[in-house]
Structure formats: structure tokens, C-alpha cells
Enzyme design. Structure first.
Site, PDB file in Angstrom:
ATOM      1  N   ARG A  23       0.900  -1.152   0.000  1.00 44.86           N
ATOM      2  CA  ARG A  23       0.000   0.000   0.000  1.00 44.86           C
ATOM      3  C   ARG A  23       0.944   1.207   0.000  1.00 44.86           C
ATOM      4  O   ARG A  23       1.820   1.324   0.863  1.00 44.86           O
ATOM      5  CB  ARG A  23      -0.887  -0.031   1.236  1.00 44.86           C
ATOM      6  N   ASP A  51       1.786   4.977   0.356  1.00 42.70           N
ATOM      7  CA  ASP A  51       1.320   6.209   0.968  1.00 42.70           C
ATOM      8  C   ASP A  51       1.541   7.394   0.018  1.00 42.70           C
ATOM      9  O   ASP A  51       2.554   7.464  -0.678  1.00 42.70           O
ATOM     10  CB  ASP A  51       2.097   6.432   2.276  1.00 42.70           C
ATOM     11  N   HIS A 109       1.408  12.125  -4.719  1.00 38.74           N
ATOM     12  CA  HIS A 109       2.404  13.177  -4.474  1.00 38.74           C
ATOM     13  C   HIS A 109       3.771  12.784  -5.010  1.00 38.74           C
ATOM     14  O   HIS A 109       4.769  13.460  -4.776  1.00 38.74           O
ATOM     15  CB  HIS A 109       2.454  13.530  -2.986  1.00 38.74           C
ATOM     16  N   GLU A 123      -2.334   5.197  -2.434  1.00 41.41           N
ATOM     17  CA  GLU A 123      -3.259   6.155  -1.830  1.00 41.41           C
ATOM     18  C   GLU A 123      -3.358   7.368  -2.753  1.00 41.41           C
ATOM     19  O   GLU A 123      -2.417   8.139  -2.875  1.00 41.41           O
ATOM     20  CB  GLU A 123      -2.751   6.610  -0.452  1.00 41.41           C
TER      21      GLU A 123
END
Ligand SMILES: *[C@@H]1O[C@H](CO)[C@@H](O)[C@H](O)[C@H]1NC(C)=O
Ligand SMILES: *[C@@H]1O[C@H](CO)[C@@H](O)[C@H](O)[C@H]1NC(C)=O
Ligand SMILES: *[C@@H]1O[C@H](CO)[C@@H](O)[C@H](O)[C@H]1NC(C)=O
Ligand SMILES: *[C@@H]1O[C@H](CO)[C@@H](O)[C@H](O)[C@H]1NC(C)=O
Ligand SMILES: *[C@@H]1O[C@H](CO)[C@@H](O)[C@H](O)[C@H]1NC(C)=O
Ligand SMILES: *[C@@H]1O[C@H](CO)[C@@H](O)[C@H](O)[C@H]1NC(C)=O
Ligand SMILES: *[C@@H]1O[C@H](CO)[C@@H](O)[C@H](O)[C@H]1NC(C)=O
Ligand SMILES: *[C@@H]1O[C@H](CO)[C@@H](O)[C@H](O)[C@H]1NC(C)=O
Length: 538
Positions: A222, A224, A228, A248
Site C-alpha cells: 500500500r 502512501d 504526491h 493512496e
């Protein structure tokens, strides 16, 4: 701790007892329980009253305490866990936002976070999961490190050259370059942005993730703050990892979120568009936007690369608990049923099954132990949903890969069909209402169906209509043809010990002369509905 071996025997027969790097297709049929390691379970003898979420500090959970308490998760039918980041975090004085008990304040990714255990402990957790036929997903932070000052103490990080970080600037969310290169966090806790365009950084991260995945036999990642990071970083990174990557992408808009799934970016993302639509559809009080939910389903099928591997969730460590936004338990049960019975991989955030109600960070990171890991109503619903879904995945063919269809929407309800399973969901809440809903299905009127949540027989009326009455409150209903539950262990049907039962939903449907809803039948339905013939009459 709950100890029941009932489901275990069913599940262990389905699972191969070793796991290796798992692909998106291997994750498609899984169901994930999300854990903040620090908050899941205490070691024996620890004070169970000492954890206060407002304190934002460690409460004592470890990889070992997860491992000793896996029965609670497996008995609920989950086939994977996602754990909070495992790598070394900021070590230093308490900050304005407390201590890094959550694991997201990265310092040196090449080391493990000693707060949660040793390398052997993490390995033991991974081994035990695989012994049970379950997968391990690990949360990974590559976008940024953490610092309490704007000038970095480079010696505390994995990357020790100034040019391996983008220079400080606060994020301007209207500017994509800024979102990707500027620093998340704020001026109390900076999250300095790692320069993921730098070739040295790309190489070092690639080597690191390959080793981490191999050393601990990790089945999925996963990622994070994935949006970004420059999207073109991900294919190489996930290629090195060799496992399923779910990013994410905190964005409720289908077109912009969908751009992050596919060979140019990620295998999968957390389904924020669905989350946003479920909140708008089911919370009480709330806008009750059921047509918006239907729109998001339609748009997702059109724009996402593969809706079947998106991560469907109602809660996580970044959003207020469902019950903080909607107290009525039926609102969550209906939304949760949607998340399990639609396209996508269902994810349940620890404590959701216990009806936790904390608000935004840090209140949504409650310790689980005060619940006593009870076999609560929520836990039982999750167990049934997993049991049905696991059966549909492995005991039948076709369910998992047939795209969900919306059969009907009205201001207070929505009905969806995936494979040969019809879910009828409402946002009227718990109070009994003199309301009923008729849903037109493609089923034959001689078909015997059963609501697997109550085990009640459900007759199919003329023209394939099924009617749901809410005289006992707005409960979710999941209808499955009775004959196709053989081997499921549900509603009096025996449990098969074979991984593949001979029953097949798709061939079963063909035998019964049932047709899947096509674009044409679906649009006929909408015409009928818009004529008001089958409206929910609330
Ligand atoms: C910088 O980080 C290193 C390694 O974590 C630590 O030993 C040192 O004390 C830090 N220096 C300052 C000035 O904080
Ligand atoms: C967008 O952000 C980047 C990084 O801060 C900056 O260099 C650039 O000038 C910004 N562009 C606009 C149009 O503001
Ligand atoms: C319902 O959701 C749709 C899709 O997100 C949106 O376009 C519409 O404005 C929403 N309607 C209301 C009343 O909030
Ligand atoms: C929402 O969360 C906040 C903070 O945890 C809490 O004070 C409030 O009571 C919660 N609201 C509900 C309805 O649970
Ligand atoms: C929880 O309770 C239900 C209903 O009594 C029971 O069928 C189920 O086996 C229980 N689950 C566990 C794990 O004890
Ligand atoms: C389905 O069966 C496969 C192969 O035996 C196994 O790897 C997988 O874990 C099973 N999945 C579920 C959800 O039972
Ligand atoms: C329920 O609604 C029906 C039809 O509108 C009506 O005939 C009946 O009296 C209502 N029952 C109650 C208990 O309100
Ligand atoms: C049955 O369904 C068909 C096709 O949707 C529709 O044309 C017809 O009016 C329906 N008949 C009844 C009695 O509802």
C-alpha cells in the site's frame, strides 16, 4: 480472544500453504483487514486502560501481538491484512503532533522500526499469515521523510545528499508540480519531499523495495501519498517489488483518480471516489445522493483501468469513522454491503466491525482492545459478507470478474447485481418504515432465492421483480438463488471441502435460462423506473 475453528477448516482447504509475490489477479478475490500495528493488540500483562488516542503516543501493539491475535481476523473471513509502515521513523523529542506511533514519519527506510519488533518478529508474522493462507500487505512511504526543522539533519535518513530532496516549498494544491515536489505536512512537522526524479534515488529505492519484499515475503504494497510522487516513478518501483501495488490517491473525482490506475502508474488505488459516493449516499442525516452513487459506478466502469482490484473502504486512518459521520448502524451495514458486493477488493479498517466512532486523526486511531474483540453485530455482518464473498470467489465461477450493474436507484435506495447476486440497499435507517421497494431483476419468476443476511426465502414475482419491505427497518438484503449456495456453509447449506464446487453461478444462470442484464435491459429498467412503476415509495 475469539477462538473458533469453524471457518478455519473451510478456509485452509481453499488455500495453498505457501505464498509468493502476489499479483493484482491474485489479490482480486481477497478481502483485507487494515491494521495500525500500535493499536491492534496489547502484549499480555499490559495495562488495557492506558491508551488515550488524544495523547498521540505509542500504546504498545507490535508485530508479535498481531501474530498472536490473527484468529479474530481470520475467523471473520479476511484473507489478507494491511499493516501500517514497518520502517524506521523519526526518533526524537515529542512533536506538536505527538509521537510516530502510526509509523508514517519516515527516517531510514533501510531499517525496521524497533518499536514494533525485530526482523524475526516481522518474518514470523509473515510466515504465520502464509501458514493460514493469508496475504501480507505492507504500507510503504517513499514520497517523503519527516523533520521538525526546515534544514535537514541528513545523517538520520536513508538518503543523505541534499540533492536527493526537493527544496522546501509549501504545497499548492492547484498546481500539480507543487503537489508532487513541495513538502507535505506543515511548519510544525515537515514532510520533506524525496526527489523521486533523481536517478540515484530511483535506483536505491528499487533495490531497497526488492530486498524488503523478498526478505519478508510481502504479498502486496500500500503506497502512501502515491499521487504526491511523479506517476512515472511507480511502474519501475512496483516492477522491482514484483507484487501488487495499491496507491493512496486521495481524490474523490473519478476522472482524476482513474488516471492513477494502469500500466503508466499503479495496479490499483484506494477507491476514494466510491468512498465519497457512499458517504453521500448512505450517511444519516446526509444528502442521500443515490443517483450520484449510481453515476460514480457507471463512470468508474468507463474510466478506471480495472475496477475489480480497486480498494473499497468506508474508513481508514485519515478519515473520521463512519459512525462519527452517521450514527445509525444500518447506514454503515448497507454501505458496507455495497463495498463487498460490488466490484473491488473490500477493506475493513480495524475497529469498524466494532462500531468505533472516533473523529478525524488522531481520534480515528482508537485501541482495539477495549472492544474485547467481541462477536458484535458488526463483526457478524463482516463475517457473513466475507463468507459469502469467499465462496463466490472460489466456490463458483464468474462472479468475481462479472462487472457490477446498477438495477435501480431511487432517493432512498439502490439495487446492484454482480454475477447472479442482487443486493438491495437503503439509507432509510433503523426505524421501521411502512415502505417497500420493488426491484426488477433478470430472474425467472420460478426462481427460489434467499436473503443470505436473514436466511429468509425470497420469492421472485412476475416479470422478475423482488420486493423488499422495511417494516423491520432499513436493513441490507443480499439475494442469491438458493440452489447456488450449495457448498457455501450459508443458511443451512453444507460447507464443501473442495476449493472448487461444481456449482457455477454463470453456468447455473445459463441452465435456468436467465440472462445477465445487458445494456439494453438496463436502459429499459431505467425507463421503467423513470415512469415511476418501481419506485421506492418513502
Ligand atoms: C542527526 O541525526 C543523527 C542520526 O540520527 C543523530 O545521531 C544526531 O544527533 C543528529 N544531530 C542533530 C544535530 O540533531
Ligand atoms: C507550480 O509549482 C512549482 C513548484 O513549486 C513552481 O515552480 C511553479 O512555478 C508553479 N507553477 C505555477 C503556474 O504556479
Ligand atoms: C449527487 O452526486 C452527483 C455525482 O457526484 C453530483 O453530480 C450531484 O450534484 C449530487 N447531487 C446532490 C443533490 O448532491
Ligand atoms: C466524532 O468524533 C469526535 C472526536 O473523536 C467526538 O468528540 C464526537 O463525539 C464524535 N461524534 C460522534 C457522533 O460520534
Ligand atoms: C458469533 O456469533 C454468531 C451468532 O451467534 C455465531 O454463529 C458465530 O459462530 C460467532 N463467531 C465467533 C467467531 O465466535
Ligand atoms: C481461492 O483459491 C485459491 C487457490 O486455492 C487460493 O489461493 C485463494 O486464497 C482462495 N481465495 C479465497 C478468497 O478463498
Ligand atoms: C402502510 O401503507 C399502506 C399503503 O400506503 C397502507 O394501506 C397501510 O395502512 C399502511 N400501514 C401502516 C401500519 O401504516
Ligand atoms: C415486464 O417487463 C417488461 C420489460 O421490462 C415491461 O415492458 C412490461 O411492462 C412489464 N410487465 C409488467 C406486468 O410489469
Amino acid at each position: 480472544m475469539i477462538t473458533s475453528l469453524a471457518l478455519l477448516s473451510l478456509l485452509s482447504s481453499f488455500f495453498v500453504l505457501s505464498a509468493s509475490a502476489a499479483t493484482a489477479d491474485q489479490w482480486r478475490g481477497r478481502s483485507i483487514y487494515q491494521i495500525i500495528t500500535d493499536r491492534y493488540a496489547l502484549p499480555e500483562g499490559a495495562d488495557p486502560t492506558a491508551c488515550n488516542t488524544a495523547d498521540q503516543t505509542w500504546c504498545g501493539g507490535t508485530w508479535n501481538t498481531i501474530r498472536s491475535n490473527l484468529d479474530y481476523i481470520q475467523n471473520a473471513g479476511f484473507t489478507a491484512i494491511w499493516i501500517s509502515p514497518v520502517n524506521q521513523n523519526y526518533i526524537g523529542p515529542r512533536t506538536a503532533y505527538g509521537d510516530p506511533y502510526h509509523g508514517y514519519w519516515m527516517a531510514d527506510v533501510s531499517q525496521l522500526n524497533a518499536k514494533f519488533g525485530t526482523a524475526d518478529d516481522l518474518k514470523a508474522l509473515s510466515d504465520e499469515l502464509h501458514r493460514r493462507g493469508m496475504y501480507l500487505m505492507v504500507d510503504i512511504v517513499v514520497n517523503n521523510v519527516m523533520s521538525t526543522t526546515q534544514s535537514l539533519n541528513l545523517s538520520s535518513y536513508f538518503f543523505q545528499m541534499q540533492n536527493e530532496y526537493h527544496p522546501y516549498c509549501p504545497v499548492d494544491y492547484s498546481n500539480l508540480t507543487s503537489e508532487q515536489n513541495c513538502w507535505l505536512g506543515d511548519t510544525k512537522v515537515y514532510l520533506p519531499d524525496v526527489n523521486t526524479q533523481d536517478a540515484t534515488v530511483v535506483d536505491a529505492y528499487g533495490t531497497w523495495i526488492q530486498q524488503l519484499v523478498q526478505t519478508f515475503n510481502i504479498d502486496g504494497l500500500r503506497l502512501d501519498a502515491a499521487k504526491h510522487v511523479n506517476a512515472d516513478f511507480w511502474p519501475g518501483f512496483c516492477g522491482k517489488a514484483g507484487v501488487f501495488c495499491m496507491g493512496e490517491v486521495y481524490d474523490g473525482d473519478v476522472p482524476s483518480a482513474a488516471a492513477w490506475q494502469g500500466p503508466q502508474a499503479l495496479d490499483s488505488i484506494l477507491n476514494y471516489p466510491l468512498y465519497t459516493a457512499l458517504i453521500a449516499g448512505f450517511t444519516i442525516p446526509g444528502p442521500g445522493n443515490m443517483s450520484g452513487l449510481a453515476e460514480v459506478v457507471a463512470q468508474s466502469k468507463e474510466l478506471f483501468h480495472d475496477t475489480g482490484v480497486l480498494g473499497n473502504f468506508l474508513e481508514n486512518q485519515d478519515v473520521p469513522r463512519w459512525h462519527n459521520q452517521s450514527v445509525d448502524p444500518q447506514s454503515m451495514y448497507n454501505a458496507m454491503t455495497f463495498a463487498f458486493m460490488s466490484d473491488g477488493i473490500p477493506i475493513v479498517y480495524y475497529g469498524q466491525e466494532q462500531g468505533f466512532s472516533g473523529g478525524s486523526d488522531p481520534y480515528n486511531r482508537e485501541p482495539l482492545w477495549p472492544s474485547n474483540y467481541a462477536n458484535s453485530t458488526g463483526y457478524q455482518l463482516v463475517t457473513t459478507l466475507n463468507q459469502l464473498r469467499n465462496f463466490l470467489v472460489n466456490g463458483t465461477t464468474g462472479w468475481l470478474t462479472s462487472p457490477v450493474q446498477v438495477l435501480t436507484t431511487s432517493p432512498n435506495g439502490i439495487s446492484i447485481m454482480k454475477g447472479n447476486v442482487v443486493s438491495v440497499l437503503t439509507n432509510i435507517g433503523s426505524p421501521p418504515a411502512n415502505t417497500s421497494v420493488a426491484v426488477y431483476t433478470p430472474w425467472d419468476n420460478s426462481l427460489a432465492t434467499i436473503d443470505i443476511l436473514t436466511c429468509r426465502q425470497w420469492a421472485v414475482g412476475s416479470n422478475g421483480t423482488v420486493e423488499v419491505q422495511y417494516t423491520k427497518g432499513g436493513v441490507p438484503v443480499i439475494l442469491v438463488p438458493d440452489s447456488q449456495l450449495d457448498g457455501s456453509g450459508l443458511c443451512g447449506h453444507a460447507t464443501t471441502l473442495q476449493a472448487k464446487s461444481t456449482t457455477s453461478l454463470s453456468s447455473g444462470a445459463a441452465d435456468l435460462g436467465i440472462q445477465r442484464p445487458t445494456a439494453i435491459t438496463t436502459s429499459i429498467l431505467f425507463v421503467i423506473l423513470s415512469l415511476g412503476l418501481f419506485m421506492f415509495n418513502v
